[in-house]
Design an enzyme around this catalytic site. Structure first.
Site, PDB file in Angstrom:
ATOM      1  N   CYS A 282       4.413  76.535 103.981  1.00 25.88           N
ATOM      2  CA  CYS A 282       4.381  76.009 105.341  1.00 25.88           C
ATOM      3  C   CYS A 282       4.919  77.075 106.289  1.00 25.88           C
ATOM      4  O   CYS A 282       5.931  77.712 106.001  1.00 25.88           O
ATOM      5  CB  CYS A 282       5.234  74.747 105.418  1.00 25.88           C
ATOM      6  SG  CYS A 282       5.280  74.015 107.059  1.00 25.88           S
ATOM      7  N   LEU A 283       4.249  77.262 107.426  1.00 24.99           N
ATOM      8  CA  LEU A 283       4.686  78.273 108.391  1.00 24.99           C
ATOM      9  C   LEU A 283       6.087  77.972 108.924  1.00 24.99           C
ATOM     10  O   LEU A 283       6.794  78.882 109.344  1.00 24.99           O
ATOM     11  CB  LEU A 283       3.685  78.342 109.555  1.00 24.99           C
ATOM     12  CG  LEU A 283       2.273  78.832 109.192  1.00 24.99           C
ATOM     13  CD1 LEU A 283       1.331  78.654 110.370  1.00 24.99           C
ATOM     14  CD2 LEU A 283       2.292  80.283 108.734  1.00 24.99           C
TER      15      LEU A 283
ATOM     16  N   HIS B 223      -0.812  67.470 104.260  1.00 25.52           N
ATOM     17  CA  HIS B 223       0.308  68.338 104.633  1.00 25.52           C
ATOM     18  C   HIS B 223       0.517  68.325 106.158  1.00 25.52           C
ATOM     19  O   HIS B 223       1.635  68.117 106.642  1.00 25.52           O
ATOM     20  CB  HIS B 223       0.050  69.769 104.128  1.00 25.52           C
ATOM     21  CG  HIS B 223       1.115  70.749 104.508  1.00 25.52           C
ATOM     22  ND1 HIS B 223       1.901  71.398 103.581  1.00 25.52           N
ATOM     23  CD2 HIS B 223       1.523  71.195 105.729  1.00 25.52           C
ATOM     24  CE1 HIS B 223       2.765  72.184 104.222  1.00 25.52           C
ATOM     25  NE2 HIS B 223       2.547  72.094 105.516  1.00 25.52           N
ATOM     26  N   GLU B 224      -0.568  68.519 106.902  1.00 25.95           N
ATOM     27  CA  GLU B 224      -0.454  68.598 108.368  1.00 25.95           C
ATOM     28  C   GLU B 224      -0.067  67.263 108.981  1.00 25.95           C
ATOM     29  O   GLU B 224       0.763  67.199 109.893  1.00 25.95           O
ATOM     30  CB  GLU B 224      -1.753  69.103 108.992  1.00 25.95           C
ATOM     31  CG  GLU B 224      -2.164  70.507 108.581  1.00 25.95           C
ATOM     32  CD  GLU B 224      -1.042  71.516 108.663  1.00 25.95           C
ATOM     33  OE1 GLU B 224      -0.202  71.429 109.582  1.00 25.95           O
ATOM     34  OE2 GLU B 224      -0.980  72.401 107.788  1.00 25.95           O
TER      35      GLU B 224
ATOM     36  N   GLY C 178      -3.370  75.568 108.522  1.00 26.40           N
ATOM     37  CA  GLY C 178      -3.172  74.377 109.337  1.00 26.40           C
ATOM     38  C   GLY C 178      -1.947  74.532 110.212  1.00 26.40           C
ATOM     39  O   GLY C 178      -1.042  75.311 109.890  1.00 26.40           O
TER      40      GLY C 178
ATOM     41  N   HIS D  73       3.491  66.314 108.942  1.00 28.18           N
ATOM     42  CA  HIS D  73       4.282  66.885 110.039  1.00 28.18           C
ATOM     43  C   HIS D  73       4.344  65.909 111.219  1.00 28.18           C
ATOM     44  O   HIS D  73       5.340  65.850 111.931  1.00 28.18           O
ATOM     45  CB  HIS D  73       3.669  68.198 110.539  1.00 28.18           C
ATOM     46  CG  HIS D  73       4.000  69.391 109.695  1.00 28.18           C
ATOM     47  ND1 HIS D  73       5.282  69.807 109.464  1.00 28.18           N
ATOM     48  CD2 HIS D  73       3.206  70.271 109.028  1.00 28.18           C
ATOM     49  CE1 HIS D  73       5.275  70.893 108.702  1.00 28.18           C
ATOM     50  NE2 HIS D  73       4.019  71.198 108.418  1.00 28.18           N
TER      51      HIS D  73
ATOM     52  N   GLN E 167       5.089  71.640 115.066  1.00 30.10           N
ATOM     53  CA  GLN E 167       5.449  73.001 114.655  1.00 30.10           C
ATOM     54  C   GLN E 167       5.474  73.986 115.819  1.00 30.10           C
ATOM     55  O   GLN E 167       5.927  75.114 115.673  1.00 30.10           O
ATOM     56  CB  GLN E 167       4.465  73.514 113.588  1.00 30.10           C
ATOM     57  CG  GLN E 167       4.564  72.780 112.260  1.00 30.10           C
ATOM     58  CD  GLN E 167       3.614  73.374 111.248  1.00 30.10           C
ATOM     59  OE1 GLN E 167       2.440  73.032 111.223  1.00 30.10           O
ATOM     60  NE2 GLN E 167       4.117  74.286 110.428  1.00 30.10           N
TER      61      GLN E 167
END
Ligand code: NI
Length: 186
Positions: A100-101, A142-143, A46, A146, A51
């Site tokens: 997470c990236l 999660h996404e 994701g 953000h 991000q």
């Protein structure tokens, strides 16, 4: 085009993102395509617009990498425009390890509701209102966090939070090592 992924410490990750008017936002199709490409290249499941430095309510999710275990997710690659979690079923929670990236090197178990109700527009602009569960509900939470300026470590217990504090500070100092392109705070 591959976009650099913003890492912890950059202000965009802490901002509440704004809803967009898909008809008015220039370059939306290209932006979505770039986000997919960036997510695939970094092997994430994701990616949310903050991000990549855009404070707008937009996220992409791929569950295709999970098809070995979940055949129903084969070719699952979707974009979510203006997603909002409008209802949460608190009767069942699940705990799963997340990463997470934007927080390279941190992996921690996170407890979240197993079922959520989401409203969003798809890439064609069609409105959806649905209950979601399983792995998709996990990734969506999660996404979409953000988009509210949250990261998954905000959801940890005070003890676990204390344990990742140093790692977060290190990332915020710009000391990150990853296989994908990033933009760091310093
Ligand atoms: Ni993330």
């Amino acid at each position: 085009m591959i976009l650099p992924i913003y890492t912890y410490g950059l202000a965009t990750l802490r901002k509440e993102a704004e809803d967009i008017d898909p008809a008015q936002l220039e370059g939306l199709k290209e932006l979505i395509a770039d986000m997919f490409e960036t997510m695939y290249r970094s092997e994430g499941v994701g990616l949310a617009a903050p991000q990549i430095g855009r404070s707008i309510r937009l996220a992409v999710i791929t569950l295709d990498p999970l098809k070995e275990d979940y055949p129903e997710y084969a070719d699952f690659n979707r974009a979510y425009i203006n997603p909002h979690i409008v209802e949460v079923d608190n009767s069942t929670t699940e705990t799963m390890e997340e990463g997470c990236l934007s927080l390279p090197g941190i992996h921690e178990p996170v407890t979240r509701p197993a079922r959520i109700r989401v409203q969003y527009l798809d890439e064609e602009g069609k409105a959806h209102d649905e209950w979601v569960e399983g792995y998709l509900a996990r990734v969506m939470q999660h996404e979409f966090d953000h988009l509210d300026g949250k990261v998954f470590t905000d959801r940890l217990s005070p003890l676990r939070k204390q344990m990742v504090k140093k790692k977060l500070q290190t990332i915020a100092k710009g000391k990150v090592h990853c296989s994908y392109k990033v933009k760091t705070a310093r």
